[in-house]
Design a protein around this motif. Structure first.
Motif, PDB file in Angstrom:
ATOM      1  N   MET A   1       0.858  -1.189   0.000  1.00 19.16           N
ATOM      2  CA  MET A   1       0.000   0.000   0.000  1.00 19.16           C
ATOM      3  C   MET A   1       0.885   1.227   0.000  1.00 19.16           C
ATOM      4  N   ASP A   2       0.374   2.323  -0.549  1.00 25.31           N
ATOM      5  CA  ASP A   2       1.074   3.602  -0.428  1.00 25.31           C
ATOM      6  C   ASP A   2       0.937   4.092   1.025  1.00 25.31           C
ATOM      7  N   HIS A   3       1.938   4.813   1.502  1.00 25.21           N
ATOM      8  CA  HIS A   3       1.838   5.437   2.827  1.00 25.21           C
ATOM      9  C   HIS A   3       2.317   6.887   2.748  1.00 25.21           C
ATOM     10  N   PRO A   4       1.467   7.843   3.145  1.00 28.25           N
ATOM     11  CA  PRO A   4       1.903   9.243   3.205  1.00 28.25           C
ATOM     12  C   PRO A   4       2.718   9.479   4.488  1.00 28.25           C
ATOM     13  N   PHE A   5       3.999   9.725   4.328  1.00 27.24           N
ATOM     14  CA  PHE A   5       4.921   9.830   5.468  1.00 27.24           C
ATOM     15  C   PHE A   5       4.992  11.284   5.920  1.00 27.24           C
TER      16      PHE A   5
ATOM     17  N   HIS B   1       5.127   9.703  11.136  1.00 23.61           N
ATOM     18  CA  HIS B   1       4.123   8.644  11.022  1.00 23.61           C
ATOM     19  C   HIS B   1       3.444   8.684   9.672  1.00 23.61           C
ATOM     20  N   CYS B   2       2.764   7.598   9.397  1.00 24.62           N
ATOM     21  CA  CYS B   2       1.914   7.557   8.215  1.00 24.62           C
ATOM     22  C   CYS B   2       0.710   8.439   8.483  1.00 24.62           C
ATOM     23  N   HIS B   3       0.266   9.218   7.478  1.00 24.00           N
ATOM     24  CA  HIS B   3      -0.900  10.065   7.694  1.00 24.00           C
ATOM     25  C   HIS B   3      -2.211   9.405   7.275  1.00 24.00           C
ATOM     26  N   ILE B   4      -2.166   8.103   6.969  1.00 25.63           N
ATOM     27  CA  ILE B   4      -3.415   7.342   6.949  1.00 25.63           C
ATOM     28  C   ILE B   4      -3.653   7.043   8.424  1.00 25.63           C
ATOM     29  N   LEU B   5      -4.710   7.658   8.972  1.00 20.59           N
ATOM     30  CA  LEU B   5      -4.811   7.741  10.436  1.00 20.59           C
ATOM     31  C   LEU B   5      -4.883   6.383  11.106  1.00 20.59           C
ATOM     32  N   THR B   6      -5.577   5.432  10.493  1.00 15.37           N
ATOM     33  CA  THR B   6      -5.662   4.117  11.129  1.00 15.37           C
ATOM     34  C   THR B   6      -4.311   3.403  11.108  1.00 15.37           C
ATOM     35  N   HIS B   7      -3.465   3.737  10.145  1.00 15.41           N
ATOM     36  CA  HIS B   7      -2.128   3.124  10.132  1.00 15.41           C
ATOM     37  C   HIS B   7      -1.304   3.680  11.294  1.00 15.41           C
ATOM     38  N   ALA B   8      -1.327   5.001  11.451  1.00 14.06           N
ATOM     39  CA  ALA B   8      -0.568   5.616  12.540  1.00 14.06           C
ATOM     40  C   ALA B   8      -1.070   5.111  13.887  1.00 14.06           C
TER      41      ALA B   8
ATOM     42  N   GLY C   1       0.174   1.753  14.927  1.00 14.14           N
ATOM     43  CA  GLY C   1       1.601   1.500  15.134  1.00 14.14           C
ATOM     44  C   GLY C   1       2.575   2.110  14.149  1.00 14.14           C
ATOM     45  N   MET C   2       2.108   2.605  13.000  1.00 11.30           N
ATOM     46  CA  MET C   2       3.047   3.084  11.995  1.00 11.30           C
ATOM     47  C   MET C   2       3.505   4.506  12.323  1.00 11.30           C
ATOM     48  N   ALA C   3       4.357   4.601  13.348  1.00 12.76           N
ATOM     49  CA  ALA C   3       4.823   5.899  13.830  1.00 12.76           C
ATOM     50  C   ALA C   3       6.128   5.700  14.588  1.00 12.76           C
TER      51      ALA C   3
HETATM   52 CU    CU Z   1       0.008   4.099   5.911  1.00 13.35          CU
END
Ligand code: CU
Ligand code: C2O
Length: 458
Positions: free
Chosen positions: A384-388, A437-444, A447-449
């Motif tokens: 998936m793409d992730h906006p960092f 963190h990733c700015h897809i909020l559910t990813h952040a 744990g993606m932070a």
């Molecule tokens: Cu993400």
């Protein structure tokens, strides 16, 4: 006919009365409501923000139970000049703890709204945010506690910081793009299932300045040049903008004006990012043109469709004589691309959203010397793409998959496409503890932070 007049009059009175009680507006352009600056000093902007529960009619006939700042959706537009002091008296009237994060502003970490630095503001509590505005550009604000559940209920607003070298045009439109899920019973959907955690939660209604995209009309005159300042405040939705028959003249990004503007027909704006554009009215008087968001495959399970974000509506006025775009240019120092490298490996095996194998909040804080130049290698090992997004500093993306990027831009948020590597140059000029963190909020929020600590070398 005479005897019908009272009936007509009665009908008009009735219509006028019912219009007054209507909460939703007629199709048109909804300007953001400016914040009330209660400080007369020229270099101070001082305002109250109250996070609270507010019922508003966005979808005709449905009173939606939103969470807002000052009963406004989006929150008030904060406008100031670069160098001004911003003072925000914040009060939390929500049933849950919250904070305000000032996305993109390079301010002290104690004001950043991150709970590692300052305790969240409990229900009934307050906090005073105070800092100077170091950069001109467009920024935005939103909670930084359970962001994936709080922001989609309506908590976000735009900040415009004016600075030197801005183009003068006949109209500037500040457009906050987002989405929301308005349920028939007035509740707001915020996702929560496996699927929406994985994909990121996308609300079913697209919004422009808190109004339905389908009833948003942007008036323009043929030949006119307008400035559009955009933020993607959605929790997961990518916007790949297209305006048939028109080109976007890009003059700025997250971190302010560009050195060299450029023209493009397509503009990808990922969650968290801002763009500053000039648009020339190349359409014909009386015509309508749809501003589209085209499908972007970011690797989500739900397939993406094309959406209309707004209708550009040409007046019948005779076209203005062709004028060239005002010149916009700001020197941007090139950060070194040969600086020491730091690797961030972004993975989402199953539901394990991680950076360098670690999941927030169980992360190792990386120590960095104040003033250090670094190259951050953002390696996306997921599908998936992730906006960092990095707090506290800007960076310059300069390479994607080994290919140099065409221009120098300041960002605080950059898309890292699936199975790709993006390199950004960072100068750690702002001391403090900063999240990325990733700015897809559910990813952040799953744990993606991670966290860096920028301090003067001992
Ligand atoms: Cu993400
Ligand atoms: Cu706009 Cu840490 O977020």
């Amino acid at each position: 006919m005479k005897f019908r007049a009272p009936l007509v009059l009665a009908t008009l009175v009735f219509l006028a009365a019912s219009c007054r009680t209507e909460k939703h507006e007629e199709p048109g352009f909804h300007e953001l409501v400016p914040a009330h600056d209660r400080n007369a000093a020229p270099n101070v902007v001082e305002l109250d923000l109250v996070a609270k529960e507010t019922d508003l009619e966005v979808v005709p006939g449905v009173r939606s139970h939103l969470w807002t700042y000052n009963d406004q959706f989006p929150g008030p537009l904060i406008e100031a000049n670069v160098g001004d002091t911003l003072i925000v008296h914040f009060r939390n009237e929500l049933p849950v703890a919250t904070t305000i994060h000032w996305h993109g502003l390079r301010i002290p970490d104690a004001m950043d709204g991150v709970t590692m630095m300052t305790a969240p503001v409990e229900p009934g509590g307050s906090f005073e945010y105070q800092f100077t505005l170091p950069d001109a550009g467009m920024f935005w604000y939103h909670p930084h506690v359970s962001t994936d559940k709080e922001l989609p209920r309506g908590l976000y607003g735009a900040i415009v910081v004016h600075g030197p070298g801005e183009p003068s045009v006949s109209a500037t439109r500040t457009l906050v793009f987002s989405d929301a899920m308005f349920r028939g019973d007035g509740s707001i959907g915020v996702g929560g299932g496996m699927m929406s955690d994985m994909d990121g939660f996308e609300g079913s209604s697209l919004l422009v300045n808190g109004r339905l995209a389908e009833s948003t009309i942007l008036p323009i005159r043929a030949g006119e040049i307008q400035r559009w300042r955009l933020v993607n405040a959605a929790g997961a939705r990518y916007l790949d903008l297209s305006l048939p028959g028109h080109t976007f003249h890009v003059i700025g990004t997250d971190g302010g004006l560009l050195q060299e503007p450029y023209d493009t027909d397509r503009l990808l704006i990922v969650p968290g990012q801002r763009y500053d554009l000039l648009v020339r009215g190349t359409g014909t008087p009386g015509s309508d043109v749809a501003l589209k968001s085209l499908p972007h495959d970011r690797g989500q399970m739900n397939t993406e469709a094309s959406h209309t974000l707004a209708t550009l509506r040409y007046s019948n006025a005779t076209p203005l004589a062709a004028a060239s775009f005002p010149v916009v240019s700001r020197a941007i120092e090139a950060l070194p691309t040969g600086a020491p490298e730091r690797m961030f490996d972004i993975t989402d095996a199953g539901m394990s959203f991680a950076i360098n194998g670690e999941q927030w909040p169980n992360v190792t804080t990386t120590q960095i010397s104040l003033g250090a130049d670094e190259v951050w290698t953002l390696k996306n090992d997921s599908h998936m793409d992730h906006p960092f997004h990095l707090h506290g500093q800007f960076f310059q993306p300069f390479e994607k998959d080994g290919v140099a990027l065409p221009r120098r831009e300041w960002h605080d948020t950059v898309n890292v496409p699936m199975s790709s590597t993006v390199k950004v140059a960072v100068r750690h000029g702002n001391p403090g503890m900063w999240m990325f963190h990733c700015h897809i909020l559910t990813h952040a929020d799953n744990g993606m932070a991670g966290m860096i600590d920028v301090q003067p070398a001992p």
